[in-house]
Design an enzyme around this catalytic site. Structure first.
Site, PDB file in Angstrom:
ATOM      1  N   GLY A  29      98.121  15.342  35.250  1.00  0.00           N
ATOM      2  CA  GLY A  29      98.907  14.994  34.120  1.00  0.00           C
ATOM      3  C   GLY A  29      99.328  13.522  33.998  1.00  0.00           C
ATOM      4  N   ALA A  76     101.176  17.126  37.158  1.00  0.00           N
ATOM      5  CA  ALA A  76     102.374  17.989  36.522  1.00  0.00           C
ATOM      6  C   ALA A  76     103.071  18.363  37.986  1.00  0.00           C
ATOM      7  CB  ALA A  76     101.738  18.924  35.833  1.00  0.00           C
ATOM      8  N   GLU A  91      96.379  12.095  32.992  1.00  0.00           N
ATOM      9  CA  GLU A  91      96.176  12.474  31.243  1.00  0.00           C
ATOM     10  C   GLU A  91      97.362  11.701  30.548  1.00  0.00           C
ATOM     11  OE1 GLU A  91      96.668  16.401  32.332  1.00  0.00           O
ATOM     12  OE2 GLU A  91      94.808  16.949  31.107  1.00  0.00           O
ATOM     13  N   GLU A 117      92.690  19.174  39.178  1.00  0.00           N
ATOM     14  CA  GLU A 117      93.352  20.485  38.653  1.00  0.00           C
ATOM     15  C   GLU A 117      92.066  21.505  39.112  1.00  0.00           C
ATOM     16  OE1 GLU A 117      93.505  17.873  36.792  1.00  0.00           O
ATOM     17  OE2 GLU A 117      95.130  18.048  35.445  1.00  0.00           O
TER      18      GLU A 117
HETATM   19  N1  COA Z   1     103.796  18.213  41.883  1.00  0.00           N
HETATM   20  C1  COA Z   1     104.943  18.350  42.748  1.00  0.00           C
HETATM   21  N2  COA Z   1     105.228  17.804  43.824  1.00  0.00           N
HETATM   22  C2  COA Z   1     104.390  16.653  44.246  1.00  0.00           C
HETATM   23  C3  COA Z   1     103.335  16.403  43.554  1.00  0.00           C
HETATM   24  C4  COA Z   1     102.945  17.228  42.184  1.00  0.00           C
HETATM   25  N3  COA Z   1     102.174  16.916  41.459  1.00  0.00           N
HETATM   26  N4  COA Z   1     102.485  15.591  43.861  1.00  0.00           N
HETATM   27  C5  COA Z   1     103.431  15.057  45.164  1.00  0.00           C
HETATM   28  N5  COA Z   1     104.556  15.861  45.227  1.00  0.00           N
HETATM   29  C6  COA Z   1     105.482  15.947  46.225  1.00  0.00           C
HETATM   30  C7  COA Z   1     104.955  16.525  47.430  1.00  0.00           C
HETATM   31  O1  COA Z   1     105.197  17.968  47.401  1.00  0.00           O
HETATM   32  C8  COA Z   1     106.016  15.669  48.590  1.00  0.00           C
HETATM   33  O2  COA Z   1     107.283  16.574  48.332  1.00  0.00           O
HETATM   34  P1  COA Z   1     108.240  16.841  49.758  1.00  0.00           P
HETATM   35  O3  COA Z   1     108.291  15.305  50.324  1.00  0.00           O
HETATM   36  O4  COA Z   1     109.324  17.597  49.058  1.00  0.00           O
HETATM   37  O5  COA Z   1     107.337  17.737  50.190  1.00  0.00           O
HETATM   38  C9  COA Z   1     106.217  14.608  47.710  1.00  0.00           C
HETATM   39  O6  COA Z   1     105.606  14.475  46.481  1.00  0.00           O
HETATM   40  C10 COA Z   1     105.468  13.191  48.544  1.00  0.00           C
HETATM   41  O7  COA Z   1     103.981  13.730  48.220  1.00  0.00           O
HETATM   42  P2  COA Z   1     103.068  14.162  49.633  1.00  0.00           P
HETATM   43  O8  COA Z   1     101.977  14.851  49.432  1.00  0.00           O
HETATM   44  O9  COA Z   1     103.848  14.074  51.053  1.00  0.00           O
HETATM   45  O10 COA Z   1     102.448  12.462  49.872  1.00  0.00           O
HETATM   46  P3  COA Z   1     100.977  12.045  50.311  1.00  0.00           P
HETATM   47  O11 COA Z   1     101.100  10.353  50.702  1.00  0.00           O
HETATM   48  O12 COA Z   1     100.897  12.822  51.671  1.00  0.00           O
HETATM   49  O13 COA Z   1      99.810  12.574  49.253  1.00  0.00           O
HETATM   50  C11 COA Z   1      98.993  12.875  47.081  1.00  0.00           C
HETATM   51  C12 COA Z   1      99.863  11.898  47.906  1.00  0.00           C
HETATM   52  C13 COA Z   1      98.965  12.334  45.677  1.00  0.00           C
HETATM   53  C14 COA Z   1      97.514  12.670  47.591  1.00  0.00           C
HETATM   54  C15 COA Z   1      99.495  14.422  47.025  1.00  0.00           C
HETATM   55  O14 COA Z   1     100.776  14.238  46.939  1.00  0.00           O
HETATM   56  C16 COA Z   1      98.764  15.207  46.232  1.00  0.00           C
HETATM   57  O15 COA Z   1      97.944  15.592  46.423  1.00  0.00           O
HETATM   58  N6  COA Z   1      99.619  15.446  45.158  1.00  0.00           N
HETATM   59  C17 COA Z   1      99.256  16.659  44.260  1.00  0.00           C
HETATM   60  C18 COA Z   1      98.321  15.987  43.025  1.00  0.00           C
HETATM   61  C19 COA Z   1      97.626  16.913  42.128  1.00  0.00           C
HETATM   62  O16 COA Z   1      97.096  17.989  42.497  1.00  0.00           O
HETATM   63  N7  COA Z   1      98.163  16.815  40.898  1.00  0.00           N
HETATM   64  C20 COA Z   1      97.655  17.358  39.740  1.00  0.00           C
HETATM   65  C21 COA Z   1      98.616  18.443  39.441  1.00  0.00           C
HETATM   66  S1  COA Z   1      98.070  19.431  37.966  1.00  0.00           S
END
Ligand code: COA
Length: 260
Positions: free
Chosen positions: A112, A66, A115, A135
């Site tokens: 999400g 999400a 999910e 989460e």
């Molecule tokens: N919500 C909002 N933005 C998200 C996102 C999310 N769930 N997951 C990734 N993004 C965005 C990042 O903020 C970043 O945006 P920016 O370039 O404007 O800063 C972009 O997507 C790229 O992500 P980034 O984190 O730079 O990539 P990465 O390769 O370093 O890491 C992940 C990849 C998937 C490990 C990391 O993005 C992450 O942990 N995301 C969140 C996962 C999460 O907790 N999801 C559950 C949500 S309830």
């Protein structure tokens, strides 16, 4: 219909819906959830479409969760509404669709995103995919059905561990636990899913929608899956698909189903 966050391609009775926010790793914001709801509703009514494949754009992510930036400042009421509306509009909606939905998990499927994949009827992962419910590391729990569907798919003990550790598992681990049905090289993912879709479209759309309903009934409170199955089985006997399927078998020819 024009969409901002998704792309739809229809070919050979199969629709591919691609979530298209690659710069945000296809994170599910409210606008995308709303568009997906509209798209699935429309595709469910489209007679040309018998199977739907759901995937994410780019090579990195299916859906990274999400959209955290949208709910970071939410109150208790707003958080409750977010989960309730999301479940109703998208996750439960997909699970209860008349048509099969195949999740083509082409990279990260987190929160999400996992999910969403779990709400689909079939899951196929590319070999680079990583899955998890992070989460708890954000101070919340999965709110789009994750605490329910993950134990259904991989068992309570494994689900508890994934949710509590908030860690990620590889595609191979997901395959071993039954979270995904297949793991294939990323370049072959959509072709592989299309192969499954083409096997499905040969069968009775009517029977398939009743099978979805009957299987789902096992997981619904207050429903008796065996009774749902008996009722749905009986209803099949009144359909053109049943007449065509049995007649074609006896005439030693391939059935041509209309879904009626
Ligand atoms: N919500 C909002 N933005 C998200 C996102 C999310 N769930 N997951 C990734 N993004 C965005 C990042 O903020 C970043 O945006 P920016 O370039 O404007 O800063 C972009 O997507 C790229 O992500 P980034 O984190 O730079 O990539 P990465 O390769 O370093 O890491 C992940 C990849 C998937 C490990 C990391 O993005 C992450 O942990 N995301 C969140 C996962 C999460 O907790 N999801 C559950 C949500 S309830």
């Amino acid at each position: 219909m024009n969409y901002e966050n998704i792309v739809i391609h229809i070919e050979n009775n199969s629709a591919t819906v691609t979530i298209n926010r690659p710069s945000k790793l296809n994170a599910l914001n409210v606008a995308t959830i709303s568009e997906l709801h509209k798209a699935f509703k429309t595709l469910n009514k489209n007679k040309e479409v018998q199977v739907i494949i759901l995937t994410g754009s780019g090579e990195k992510a299916f859906v990274a969760g999400a959209d955290i930036s949208e709910f970071a400042h939410f109150s208790v009421d707003e958080g409750t509404k977010l989960a309730a509306e999301g479940q109703e509009k998208l996750f439960d909606f997909i699970e209860n669709l008349n048509k099969p939905v195949i999740a083509a998990i082409n990279g990260f499927a987190l929160g999400g995103g996992l999910e969403l994949a779990m709400a689909c009827h079939i899951r196929v992962a590319s070999d680079n995919a990583k899955m998890g419910l992070p989460e708890a590391s954000l101070g919340v729990i999965p709110g789009y059905g994750g605490t329910q569907r993950l134990p259904q798919l991989i068992g309570k003990g494994r689900a508890m561990e994934m949710i509590m550790t908030a860690g990620m598992i590889t595609a191979d681990e997901a395959y071993r636990t039954g979270l995904v049905n297949h793991v294939v090289p990323q370049t072959e993912l959509l072709e592989f899913c299309n192969g499954i879709a083409q096997k499905i479209v040969k069968n009775s759309p009517n029977a398939i929608s009743k099978a979805i309903k009957s299987v789902n009934a096992n997981f619904k409170e207050g429903k008796n899956g065996y009774k749902t199955e008996i009722k749905s089985f009986g209803k099949c006997f009144g359909t053109e698909d049943f007449k065509e399927g049995t007649t074609a078998f006896l005439e030693k020819r391939k059935a041509v189903f209309t879904g009626k």
